[in-house]
Design a protein around this motif. Sequence first.
Motif, mmCIF file in Angstrom:
data_model
loop_
_atom_site.group_PDB
_atom_site.id
_atom_site.type_symbol
_atom_site.label_atom_id
_atom_site.label_comp_id
_atom_site.label_asym_id
_atom_site.label_seq_id
_atom_site.Cartn_x
_atom_site.Cartn_y
_atom_site.Cartn_z
ATOM 1 N N TYR A 214 44.879 -0.178 -26.856
ATOM 2 C CA TYR A 214 45.738 0.998 -27.070
ATOM 3 C C TYR A 214 45.594 1.495 -28.504
ATOM 4 O O TYR A 214 45.444 2.706 -28.747
ATOM 5 C CB TYR A 214 47.172 0.589 -26.735
ATOM 6 C CG TYR A 214 48.286 1.266 -27.477
ATOM 7 C CD1 TYR A 214 48.675 2.568 -27.176
ATOM 8 C CD2 TYR A 214 49.003 0.570 -28.458
ATOM 9 C CE1 TYR A 214 49.742 3.163 -27.844
ATOM 10 C CE2 TYR A 214 50.061 1.149 -29.125
ATOM 11 C CZ TYR A 214 50.427 2.450 -28.825
ATOM 12 O OH TYR A 214 51.477 3.033 -29.485
ATOM 13 N N ARG B 68 42.100 3.116 -28.936
ATOM 14 C CA ARG B 68 41.967 4.391 -28.222
ATOM 15 C C ARG B 68 42.683 5.531 -28.945
ATOM 16 O O ARG B 68 42.241 6.676 -28.894
ATOM 17 C CB ARG B 68 42.540 4.279 -26.799
ATOM 18 C CG ARG B 68 41.717 3.478 -25.837
ATOM 19 C CD ARG B 68 42.223 3.651 -24.412
ATOM 20 N NE ARG B 68 43.596 3.211 -24.221
ATOM 21 C CZ ARG B 68 43.974 1.955 -23.969
ATOM 22 N NH1 ARG B 68 43.058 0.997 -23.909
ATOM 23 N NH2 ARG B 68 45.242 1.646 -23.797
ATOM 24 N N CYS B 69 43.779 5.212 -29.583
ATOM 25 C CA CYS B 69 44.665 6.258 -30.077
ATOM 26 C C CYS B 69 44.657 6.441 -31.593
ATOM 27 O O CYS B 69 45.217 7.418 -32.098
ATOM 28 C CB CYS B 69 46.104 5.964 -29.633
ATOM 29 S SG CYS B 69 46.327 5.886 -27.843
ATOM 30 N N GLU C 112 50.674 7.938 -23.738
ATOM 31 C CA GLU C 112 50.170 6.902 -24.639
ATOM 32 C C GLU C 112 49.873 7.440 -26.036
ATOM 33 O O GLU C 112 50.258 6.828 -27.039
ATOM 34 C CB GLU C 112 48.910 6.275 -24.036
ATOM 35 C CG GLU C 112 48.368 5.121 -24.850
ATOM 36 C CD GLU C 112 47.131 4.505 -24.217
ATOM 37 O OE1 GLU C 112 47.274 3.433 -23.602
ATOM 38 O OE2 GLU C 112 46.039 5.085 -24.351
ATOM 39 N N GLN C 113 49.199 8.553 -26.126
ATOM 40 C CA GLN C 113 48.850 9.079 -27.448
ATOM 41 C C GLN C 113 50.095 9.462 -28.229
ATOM 42 O O GLN C 113 50.194 9.232 -29.439
ATOM 43 C CB GLN C 113 47.915 10.282 -27.323
ATOM 44 C CG GLN C 113 47.400 10.799 -28.661
ATOM 45 C CD GLN C 113 46.525 9.773 -29.389
ATOM 46 O OE1 GLN C 113 45.525 9.309 -28.852
ATOM 47 N NE2 GLN C 113 46.910 9.409 -30.620
ATOM 48 N N PHE D 183 51.691 6.347 -29.515
ATOM 49 C CA PHE D 183 50.987 5.842 -30.693
ATOM 50 C C PHE D 183 51.325 6.675 -31.926
ATOM 51 O O PHE D 183 51.569 6.133 -33.012
ATOM 52 C CB PHE D 183 49.480 5.850 -30.462
ATOM 53 C CG PHE D 183 48.704 5.353 -31.648
ATOM 54 C CD1 PHE D 183 48.417 4.003 -31.782
ATOM 55 C CD2 PHE D 183 48.285 6.226 -32.643
ATOM 56 C CE1 PHE D 183 47.728 3.540 -32.894
ATOM 57 C CE2 PHE D 183 47.589 5.773 -33.757
ATOM 58 C CZ PHE D 183 47.317 4.428 -33.875
ATOM 59 N N ASP D 184 51.327 7.982 -31.760
ATOM 60 C CA ASP D 184 51.572 8.845 -32.907
ATOM 61 C C ASP D 184 52.966 8.653 -33.483
ATOM 62 O O ASP D 184 53.192 8.889 -34.679
ATOM 63 C CB ASP D 184 51.373 10.312 -32.513
ATOM 64 C CG ASP D 184 49.901 10.638 -32.243
ATOM 65 O OD1 ASP D 184 49.039 9.824 -32.632
ATOM 66 O OD2 ASP D 184 49.633 11.685 -31.632
#
Length: 691
Positions: free
Chosen positions: A336, A339-340, A401-402, A405-406
């Motif tokens: 994760y 990816r992000c 998900e993104q 993460f942000d």
Amino acid sequence: MAASRAPLENRWDDARAAGLDEPGLLLYRSNLLGADKRITNYGGGNTSAKVTMPDPLTGEPVEVLWVKGSGGDLGSMTLDGFATLYMKKLAALKGLYRGLAHEDAMVGLLPHCTFGLNPRAASIDTPLHAYLPYRHVDHMHPDAVIAIAAAKRSRELTREVFGEEIGWLPWQRPGFDLGLKLERIARENPHYVGVVLGGHGLFTWADDARSCYETTLRIIQKAQDWLDARNTAPAFGGPAVATLPEAERRRAVLSLLPRIRGRIGKAESKVAHVDWSATVLEFVNGRRLEELAPLGTSCPDHFLRTKIRPLIVPADADDATLDRLLEAYRQDYAGYYERCRHPDSPAMRDPNPVIYLVPGVGMLSFARDKATARIAGEFYVNAINVMRGATGVDQYVGLPEQEAFDIEYWLLEEAKLQRLPKPKPLTGKVALVTGGAGGIGRTTARRLLGEGACVVVTDHDAEALAQAEAGLVQAFGRDVVAAVTGDVTREDEMAEVVAATVERFGGIDILVANAGLATAAPFAETSLADWERNSAVLAKGVFLVAREAFKVMLTQGLGGSIVTIGSKNALATSGGASAYCAAKAAALHLTRCIALEGAPYGIRANVVNPDAVLRGSRIWQGEWRHARAASYGVGDEELEEVYRQRSLLKRSVYPEDIAEAVFFFVNEATSGKSTGNILNVDAGNQIAFTR
């Protein structure tokens, strides 16, 4: 979100409010809202008021925004928890705003708007309040509204529930752009009393404090009633697993806690919290658990506390299963992150889960301190309530998900983390202190608590223990203090005391074997009963509690520190105290045996030898004091001076001195390479010099 839940109570008191100015009314409203976790979670939500005040330089009236500052909790905050900013300067920031790519830069301009040299930092949510054309604004995170906000058809459901009085905006991170969008939707729809922000929460507003408070309650209750009327089917698809009987649940928890703690606590010590409430059990036992849990939470406030997703753990998981599950979670988290991540993202943080869902048993949560672990669990209960409500009327949607993460790796969030004070030396450590109601025990508990430890105190005197507990709770808070009545001479009771420590905090790192007594008699007149009583408390008592704590330390694999409170008499005999001296010597030698066997596992064992610690001691309040005074031919009140003059340094020894020696031994920084040692704290007594 069960239909039997009590409705929200309007607790506004006009008599109390009548004596408050506008900032006081804002604080009153905030405390009322924050006191009910159905309205907003701990530390979540914001409130504000626009207040006319005299400028401190010109004396001219100016409009000032009072808004909850960065950090803090609405339910417990005081007036100094609010940031204050000139509205005129905040309005001028609109002309400097250059779009979404520059959101974070705008935060750096907020301090230039500060009114009255207020040191409270303004939060990122400030524009969400500043630009709404109403004097009072509440931003809450009620489970009932988030359930609607987190549904796939969130916009349509908002209209269905609230009609034309509540607007809707899609989720986006707080900042100036969202503040401007809120202003626009409010101005274009003057009939709105609030807005639902998709996946996140509720904004409500009014032009006076009471109306704003009552609007907030009314809208939340309306959402709750609407959900209750429609959520009639069994939640989460009904039970797939039966709740284990209480005794079996506890056995599972006591087995899992230290093993999980050991596997996730090597880089940073962790403390646990257990929740097996009906709400949690309904979720972890549900048929849809495996489907819903991986979706994570929808509300960013929930997510920041509970991580991207929880870990499901079987109640009977063996070591191999735990290793496999945790390694898979860590790899998933690393994936994760990769990816992000962005080029300027902070380094990956702890990849271990925070929330552990155990079907048939409940929920475990772990964090660096007890309050954070407890609050993480509370946030996940919020998430459960949201999932229950959303799945009962539509499809639940987690945070993308993104976006997750942000938020987790937001540079502003990272800057906030970097500003946190350095953890205290014993943060994340769990300590058990026997004889915790006496002077040395109570003072040692205070010293360890002051250095960040969670502490369980135990004593056979329930009344004295309750008094000690009350004092410690008052000084350090309920989260980090627990008390369990127990007799150190009873094997079953010491096993239960250690089990209760594990259940409360997740494990044990520090044991202070302090429980004591003393009797005096010439050797020829020493009774078998006195001999056995001294041996039972001072030697057997150390053995029983240390053995149980040692087992937990072995299970955790994190090392540990055992400190026995000995006595000068363990090294140097005194006439008329053979039973006491022999028992103390046995405890000293036992501690060195523990040091020998514990060393391969990083478990250290050391002895602190006090002498003549009269102040606060229950031992010195009775027959022992009379006997020792008589042996020196002085009155009871003269005994402390006798001991003072007997010492080489001519100083009295106090409980605080013993507590300091204990802290020396349990602190890795000062004695991490010390085991099997003896530290005399006796103001100097030549016959007790170690040799």
